[in-house]
Write an enzyme that holds these catalytic residues in place. Structure first.
Site, short mmCIF file in Angstrom:
data_model
loop_
_atom_site.label_atom_id
_atom_site.label_comp_id
_atom_site.label_asym_id
_atom_site.label_seq_id
_atom_site.Cartn_x
_atom_site.Cartn_y
_atom_site.Cartn_z
N PHE A 193 -0.56 10.06 -7.66
CA PHE A 193 -0.43 8.64 -7.38
C PHE A 193 -1.06 7.78 -8.48
O PHE A 193 -0.95 6.59 -8.47
CB PHE A 193 -1.09 8.30 -6.04
CG PHE A 193 -0.53 9.08 -4.90
CD1 PHE A 193 0.83 9.32 -4.79
CD2 PHE A 193 -1.36 9.61 -3.93
CE1 PHE A 193 1.36 10.05 -3.75
CE2 PHE A 193 -0.85 10.34 -2.86
CZ PHE A 193 0.50 10.55 -2.78
N TRP A 224 2.49 1.62 -3.42
CA TRP A 224 1.50 2.05 -4.41
C TRP A 224 1.36 3.56 -4.43
O TRP A 224 1.13 4.16 -5.48
CB TRP A 224 0.14 1.41 -4.08
CG TRP A 224 -0.98 1.84 -4.98
CD1 TRP A 224 -1.31 1.31 -6.20
CD2 TRP A 224 -1.92 2.91 -4.75
NE1 TRP A 224 -2.39 1.97 -6.73
CE2 TRP A 224 -2.78 2.96 -5.86
CE3 TRP A 224 -2.10 3.82 -3.71
CZ2 TRP A 224 -3.82 3.87 -5.96
CZ3 TRP A 224 -3.14 4.74 -3.81
CH2 TRP A 224 -3.98 4.76 -4.91
N HIS A 225 1.53 4.20 -3.27
CA HIS A 225 1.34 5.64 -3.20
C HIS A 225 2.46 6.42 -3.88
O HIS A 225 2.24 7.56 -4.29
CB HIS A 225 1.22 6.09 -1.73
CG HIS A 225 -0.14 5.87 -1.16
ND1 HIS A 225 -0.53 4.66 -0.62
CD2 HIS A 225 -1.22 6.69 -1.04
CE1 HIS A 225 -1.78 4.75 -0.20
NE2 HIS A 225 -2.23 5.97 -0.44
N GLY A 226 3.63 5.88 -3.99
CA GLY A 226 4.68 6.65 -4.65
C GLY A 226 6.05 6.02 -4.52
O GLY A 226 6.28 5.12 -3.72
N SER A 259 0.83 -1.20 0.00
CA SER A 259 0.00 0.00 0.00
C SER A 259 0.87 1.25 0.00
O SER A 259 0.58 2.21 -0.72
CB SER A 259 -0.91 0.00 1.23
OG SER A 259 -1.61 1.22 1.36
#
Length: 478
Positions: A478, A328-330, A325
């Site tokens: 994102f 996934w954000h950056g 997670s």
């Protein structure tokens, strides 16, 4: 084209005036044209990339529906994952890993530079949300939970439904496709009122809360380390928590409102997350469609496939999923650390609960009695917000170090606290009222004088307290 700009509302007014004059097939064709125009407004050069991704998963989905051999079906799923995640890696992570590789080479006396073409890669808007939505479709077809779409135009419409195209919510085929391929009910007074509520709430969260608090956040995190004391860091964490919440939930709420006026119902993505009583409950209220996606397509397969047993399996898989997670954000070590922190939170909650040292308030407990758990959870989340907002691990470490240094009440702290009280407090009071009724649409059931008063307050604050600058939505990156 941003939801809170005049440009979008001119576009949407023209679109909607034509949309409701057409039948279902005409509406869908108009929706597809509007989606391409809406996305192409940002940068038309990325439209072929979106068409490519749509085409690959459309073909794979059809083949999965026709294929019965287990090995071939698994190979088709693998091909979809390589196509989607491979492009996501190139656009989102290649520059980061290339830079880290060059720094590592420097430790061994080598002077490497990131190639020019890698440094100038532009991240397409919404590619992370698009990737997760298409992967869920392919996986559901593979599991025989969703029938494959037969027409390319229909699948393209599912992937590119423009209200939720750029920042979610991440819709499943089982929820969005039936609405796309059946006649829409006419726009009733109740549907209009619900859409209006979502739009007003979203505009208020974005324009009044998020964009105004962004001024405080940007100033604090741009200060030299020696000028940030404990109060500044604490204030920055609080302000950023409400900024990112107002920004992201504001987009989701406006997407719901826009879709509702078009005859669609989108999934809820936020339900008063800052009133959660534990980290687990927080993730049941914050970015709900991502949390459920990770649960269904990552957590559960890992639980079935890993060789570990018992609680060790649960802890290990939880940490891996939360790390995913974060990633996934950056592409930044701060997001990796943020994901790890939330994994630790969830594991610690499970461990303490099993020992009998932590117990959440029972259902039906009053909001006042839940307040100690709410405040504890909120502050745990704010620790993560420092990692989420910091530009680097070094800056995050400086912020945490400042919490243990001087606590001087400066004019900046006074100004920031006043801004929080002015912009975030009304939102939290409203959400406390909705929480007490256990209904995120409680305002629609209130008497009309109450509804009028709330909408008037929102409009007055939007009109008289505009932000210094209109910002893009945070989650566009994102």
């Amino acid at each position: 084209m941003l939801f809170h700009t005049l440009t979008f509302w001119v576009f949407f007014a023209v679109f909607l005036s034509v949309y409701w004059r057409l039948g279902m097939k005409g509406q869908n064709l108009l929706l597809l044209l509007a989606t391409n125009f809406f996305y192409g407004w940002w940068d038309w050069r990325f439209l072929p990339l979106i068409w490519y991704l749509v085409s690959v998963d459309y073909v794979i989905g059809r083949q999965l529906g026709r294929e019965s051999r287990a090995g071939v079906r698994k190979a088709l799923v693998a091909l979809s994952l390589v196509s989607n995640l491979g492009l996501l890696f190139v656009f989102k992570y290649l520059n980061f890993f290339a830079g880290e590789t060059c720094q590592l080479a420097g430790l061994f006396g080598q002077h490497w530079e990131v190639p020019f073409w890698i440094r100038n890669i532009i991240l397409p808007l919404g590619i992370s949300f698009h990737t997760f939505q298409t992967i869920s479709y392919v996986m559901d077809v593979y599991r025989r939970r969703t029938q494959p779409v037969e027409r390319w135009l229909d699948y393209a419409l599912f992937c590119g439904f423009f209200p939720q195209l750029l920042a979610g919510p991440i819709e499943r085929g089982s929820t969005l496709m039936p609405q796309l391929f059946t006649p829409r009910p006419r726009l009733t007074a109740d549907a209009f009122a619900e859409g209006f509520y979502h739009l007003m709430a979203g505009l208020f969260k974005k324009v009044v809360v998020a964009d105004n608090l962004a001024v405080v956040v940007n100033h604090i995190f741009s200060l030299p380390a020696e000028q940030r004391g404990g109060w500044e860091v604490l204030l920055g964490a609080y302000a950023f928590a409400f900024q990112v919440y107002g920004d992201f939930s504001g987009y989701s709420s406006m997407a719901q409102g826009i879709a509702r006026w078009m005859g669609f119902t989108l999934s809820w993505n936020f339900k008063m997350p800052f009133l959660a009583t534990s980290p687990q409950v927080f993730w049941q209220r914050w970015h709900i469609t991502l949390s459920t996606w990770l649960r269904d397509y990552f957590f559960m397969p890992l639980m079935r496939g890993t060789f570990l047993q018992g609680l060790a399996k649960v802890y290990a898989v939880t940490l891996v999923v939360q790390l995913a997670s974060g990633v996934w954000h950056g592409a930044n070590w701060t997001y990796f650390a943020w994901g790890l922190l939330h994994g630790v939170y969830l594991c610690a909650q499970l461990w303490l609960t099993r020992l009998g040292w932590f117990a959440e308030p029972r259902p039906g407990t009053s909001l006042l009695r839940r307040m100690p758990w709410i405040l504890l959870t909120f502050h745990l989340m704010c620790v993560g917000m420092i990692l989420f907002r910091a530009s680097s691990i070094t800056q995050a470490a400086e912020c945490f170090a400042a919490l243990g240094s001087h606590w001087t009440f400066t004019p900046l702290v006074s100004y920031g606290a006043a801004q929080l009280l002015l912009f975030a407090a009304p939102l939290m009071l409203f959400e406390c009222w909705m929480e007490s009724r256990n209904d995120p649409l409680a305002l629609l059931k209130a008497p009309w004088p109450a509804r009028t008063a709330v909408y008037a307050c929102m409009l007055l604050m939007i009109w008289f307290l505009p932000p210094e600058n209109t910002n893009e939505f945070i989650y566009f990156q994102f």
